[in-house]
Design an enzyme around this catalytic site. Structure first.
Site, PDB file in Angstrom:
ATOM      1  N   ARG A   1       0.849  -1.193   0.000  1.00 15.27           N
ATOM      2  CA  ARG A   1       0.000   0.000   0.000  1.00 15.27           C
ATOM      3  C   ARG A   1       0.891   1.252   0.000  1.00 15.27           C
ATOM      4  O   ARG A   1       1.983   1.250   0.583  1.00 15.27           O
ATOM      5  CB  ARG A   1      -0.842  -0.041   1.280  1.00 15.27           C
ATOM      6  CG  ARG A   1      -1.814   1.101   1.486  1.00 15.27           C
ATOM      7  CD  ARG A   1      -3.017   0.968   0.638  1.00 15.27           C
ATOM      8  NE  ARG A   1      -4.118   1.820   1.108  1.00 15.27           N
ATOM      9  CZ  ARG A   1      -5.152   2.141   0.335  1.00 15.27           C
ATOM     10  NH1 ARG A   1      -5.227   1.715  -0.916  1.00 15.27           N
ATOM     11  NH2 ARG A   1      -6.133   2.872   0.817  1.00 15.27           N
TER      12      ARG A   1
ATOM     13  N   THR B   1     -10.161   0.340  -9.551  1.00  5.62           N
ATOM     14  CA  THR B   1      -9.172  -0.510  -8.897  1.00  5.62           C
ATOM     15  C   THR B   1      -9.227  -1.769  -9.723  1.00  5.62           C
ATOM     16  O   THR B   1     -10.139  -1.932 -10.517  1.00  5.62           O
ATOM     17  CB  THR B   1      -9.633  -0.797  -7.446  1.00  5.62           C
ATOM     18  OG1 THR B   1      -9.517   0.390  -6.694  1.00  5.62           O
ATOM     19  CG2 THR B   1      -8.822  -1.886  -6.760  1.00  5.62           C
TER      20      THR B   1
ATOM     21  N   THR C   1      -4.338  -0.678  -7.042  1.00  4.86           N
ATOM     22  CA  THR C   1      -5.144   0.483  -7.419  1.00  4.86           C
ATOM     23  C   THR C   1      -4.318   1.761  -7.490  1.00  4.86           C
ATOM     24  O   THR C   1      -3.230   1.836  -6.899  1.00  4.86           O
ATOM     25  CB  THR C   1      -6.270   0.677  -6.369  1.00  4.86           C
ATOM     26  OG1 THR C   1      -7.189   1.671  -6.822  1.00  4.86           O
ATOM     27  CG2 THR C   1      -5.737   1.108  -5.021  1.00  4.86           C
TER      28      THR C   1
ATOM     29  N   SER D   1      -7.713   0.957   3.679  1.00  2.00           N
ATOM     30  CA  SER D   1      -8.231   0.473   2.396  1.00  2.00           C
ATOM     31  C   SER D   1      -9.411  -0.471   2.612  1.00  2.00           C
ATOM     32  O   SER D   1      -9.602  -0.996   3.713  1.00  2.00           O
ATOM     33  CB  SER D   1      -7.114  -0.274   1.672  1.00  2.00           C
ATOM     34  OG  SER D   1      -7.599  -0.895   0.513  1.00  2.00           O
ATOM     35  N   SER D   2     -10.172  -0.685   1.548  1.00  2.00           N
ATOM     36  CA  SER D   2     -11.225  -1.704   1.588  1.00  2.00           C
ATOM     37  C   SER D   2     -10.878  -2.890   0.698  1.00  2.00           C
ATOM     38  O   SER D   2     -11.671  -3.829   0.581  1.00  2.00           O
ATOM     39  CB  SER D   2     -12.553  -1.112   1.096  1.00  2.00           C
ATOM     40  OG  SER D   2     -12.915  -0.015   1.900  1.00  2.00           O
TER      41      SER D   2
ATOM     42  N   GLY E   1     -14.124  -1.399  -6.352  1.00  2.00           N
ATOM     43  CA  GLY E   1     -15.414  -0.829  -5.937  1.00  2.00           C
ATOM     44  C   GLY E   1     -15.335  -0.006  -4.671  1.00  2.00           C
ATOM     45  O   GLY E   1     -16.372   0.242  -4.047  1.00  2.00           O
ATOM     46  N   GLY E   2     -14.122   0.412  -4.275  1.00  2.00           N
ATOM     47  CA  GLY E   2     -13.996   1.273  -3.089  1.00  2.00           C
ATOM     48  C   GLY E   2     -14.652   0.624  -1.888  1.00  2.00           C
ATOM     49  O   GLY E   2     -14.425  -0.552  -1.590  1.00  2.00           O
TER      50      GLY E   2
HETATM   51  O1  DON Z   1      -8.070   1.120  -1.142  1.00  2.00           O
HETATM   52  C1  DON Z   1      -9.257   1.385  -1.296  1.00  2.00           C
HETATM   53  O2  DON Z   1     -10.134   0.939  -0.590  1.00  2.00           O
HETATM   54  C2  DON Z   1      -9.658   2.250  -2.457  1.00  2.00           C
HETATM   55  N1  DON Z   1      -8.585   3.149  -2.791  1.00  2.00           N
HETATM   56  C3  DON Z   1     -10.018   1.355  -3.596  1.00  2.00           C
HETATM   57  C4  DON Z   1     -10.477   2.119  -4.776  1.00  2.00           C
HETATM   58  C5  DON Z   1     -11.367   1.350  -5.632  1.00  2.00           C
HETATM   59  O3  DON Z   1     -11.677   0.218  -5.412  1.00  2.00           O
HETATM   60  C6  DON Z   1     -11.932   2.054  -6.765  1.00  2.00           C
HETATM   61  N2  DON Z   1     -12.562   1.125  -7.654  1.00  2.00           N
HETATM   62  N3  DON Z   1     -13.583   0.970  -8.075  1.00  2.00           N
END
Ligand code: DON
Length: 583
Positions: free
Chosen positions: A109, A392, A410, A463-464, A485-486
């Protein structure tokens, strides 16, 4: 007449033999084969971009193991899927080593630069300056991808860096045909990317026109950067020419990443978090991802019900999902952050007794309100946005020896900060927005955080991302999955696992099934097309607040394995361009 009788007799014989004879061999299909996954007897790679999947599988076919293939795929995606594949971002890699029967979590990360500070994104009024946090050189954490890929290869791979990077270098140098999906996303993000001179130069034609599907996208500067990395290893990115270019980019815009920050970037090998769910063991990414902890917490809550008997995507089932999600995300807001800076009570959050307490609070017939649900005080647990505009990417490799890699990486939003390092050919992430810039103020995914996820020098933003591997009772890996998907990643992975474990779905079927999402705040139940109106009506009657229209939730890439070690790989049907490619 006689002739006719003989013919009809012969015909009836052959007809009988056609109809009633036992076929020579009855092949019983594994339920995992439903909905047409790609079936592989040896190795397989699955990713969001077909050329990169082929790169991974070519490495497997050349004798590489799953880690060699994963590193090759990671670098290839940095070329062919620029909206998410990267060398300017970071991520998490879960590696299962068959021979040692061991699973490792590699944390690469991004880290906050040394000059980062708690209030760096607050304006004069004390509000979060969203442009600074998301679309400036300040948005970028120190990238970890190159260090992470090299760490994985050196420790768990078998091939040289040159070997696994060669396909990516060639794709950047000679170009590759732009896919429909890439062409349309470059149009969609043109305001964003076109406003940065280097990005405009890299992703749009010299005459200012858009690339059409099928045209070649050549990335000469990126090819040279990749070549430097392949020759010099970590030094090819974190020192020397690439570092000079990155620091120059910072200085031109007042950014704060320094040479020391690049030198000090460190990969951390962590223990995955694991929990038992029914008869399976689920292992996923530990903090600084919130994914594994909350995935296991939600599974623990849900384990107390016979979900299968409730019926897939019935209101009774979805209600229990929502109430479990609501409680897990409330806890996330208070308790989760970088474990190197904050004592995350991961064990307590994943304790089955704590889950039982939470389950007891859930009324099976009535929705609770998020304002009435608060994150558990540490003492208590000790005793017991527009989702489509972000990006991501997850991919997985599984080799013929049973080694498995589940990797999510990501640059945060699609095309990260939108800013490319001029001369070096790659985009900078905007991962700093995953920190909690101000307590109670939502980030790009509507997620709230506090002290645990406040900005500190050297810290990793929460992060997720949830790369996951599931094991059967004897310890053999049976599923590798993950998603972008954040904030929705954790609930998407949760539903993938429930679909396979509780509802006996094939891996492709599990990926296609409609999903829902709830994250405590906002108190909104988001849902996909395909959840029936009747069900939505019942959920509303129970008190749930539905989002005003269906959304798309997650884009999984998954591999499952049966007891004969046949692999079934499936890309999510929600987005085109992906591929699972068998060896
Ligand atoms: O690390 C995280 O949780 C976010 N930066 C992830 C971003 C993400 O999944 C965007 N995608 N759709």
């Amino acid at each position: 007449m006689k002739q006719l009788l003989v013919i009809s007799f012969l015909f009836s014989l052959s007809f009988q033999s056609l109809c009633f004879a036992e076929p020579a061999q009855v092949v019983k299909l594994d339920p995992l084969a439903r909905f047409h996954p790609v079936i592989a007897e040896k190795g397989v790679t699955v990713s969001q971009e077909a050329i990169a999947s082929q790169v991974g599988t070519d490495i497997l076919a050349a004798g590489g193991n799953a880690v060699d293939a994963a590193v090759a795929t990671g670098f290839a995606l940095a070329v062919t899927l620029p909206r998410a594949g990267n060398i300017g971002g970071g991520g998490f890699m879960l590696v299962h080593l068959a021979e040692e029967n061991k699973t490792i979590a590699i944390d690469y990360r991004e880290m906050a630069p040394a000059a980062a500070s708690r209030n760096m994104f607050l304006d004069a009024e004390g509000d979060v300056d969203r442009v600074k946090a998301r679309h400036s050189v300040h948005s970028s954490g120190v990238p970890g991808t190159v260090a992470g890929m090299i760490y994985a290869l050196e420790n768990f791979g078998t091939m040289s860096l040159k070997q696994v990077m060669q396909p990516a270098i060639k794709l950047a140098h000679k170009g590759f045909p732009v896919s429909r999906s890439l062409a349309s996303s470059l149009v969609r993000y043109s305001d964003y990317l076109g406003s940065d001179p280097a990005s405009r130069n890299y992703f749009y034609r010299a005459d200012g026109e858009f690339y059409q599907a099928g045209e070649l996208l050549v990335q000469k500067d990126l090819a040279v950067t990749l070549k430097r990395i392949s020759k010099q290893g970590r030094d090819g990115f974190y020192t020397g020419k690439t570092a000079d270019l990155l620091i120059a980019q910072m200085r031109r815009n007042g950014g704060i990443i320094s040479y020391e920050d690049l030198l000090n970037y460190k990969v951390v090998e962590r223990q995955p978090v694991c929990g038992d769910y029914r008869s399976n063991r689920v292992c996923a990414m530990p903090p600084p991802s919130s994914g594994g902890v909350h995935l296991i917490q939600m599974l623990n809550i849900l384990e107390g019900w016979d979900l299968n008997a409730l019926g897939h995507n019935s209101a009774a089932y979805l209600h229990r999902l929502v109430e479990s999600m609501r409680r897990a995300y409330a806890d996330r807001s208070l308790h989760l952050g970088d474990p190197d800076f904050y004592a995350v009570p991961a064990e307590q959050l994943m304790d089955k007794r704590y889950a039982a307490q939470l389950r007891k609070q859930i009324d099976p017939g009535k929705s609770s309100r998020s304002k009435d649900i608060q994150p558990a005080p540490t003492k208590v647990i000790n005793e017991s946005t527009d989702i489509e505009s972000t990006e991501t990417t997850h991919y997985a490799t599984w080799d013929r020896w049973g080694n498995v890699v589940s990797n999510t990486y990501t640059i945060n939003f699609s095309y990260g900060s939108g800013i490319s390092v001029a001369g070096a050919g790659f985009l900078l992430n905007n991962e700093m927005d995953d920190f909690s810039s101000k307590p109670g103020s939502a980030n790009g995914y509507g997620l709230i955080g506090g002290e645990a996820n406040a900005i500190q020098p050297g810290k990793r933003p929460l992060s997720s991302m949830t790369p996951t591997i599931v094991f059967e009772p004897q310890g053999e890996p049976i599923v590798a999955t993950g998603s972008p998907g954040g904030s929705t990643i954790i609930t998407v992975v949760l539903q993938m696992l429930l679909n396979v474990i509780d509802f006996d779905m094939g891996i492709a079927e599990a990926a296609a099934a409609p999903r829902i999402h709830h994250q405590w705040l906002p108190d909104t139940l988001r849902y996909e097309r395909g959840i029936s109106v009747d069900t939505l009506n019942i959920l509303t009657e129970m008190g749930h607040s539905l989002g005003d229209k269906p959304v798309r939730l997650g884009v999984t890439q998954s591999i499952a394995s049966d007891k004969n070690k046949i692999k079934y790989a499936a890309s999510d049907p929600r987005r085109e361009g992906a591929a699972a490619i068998p060896e």
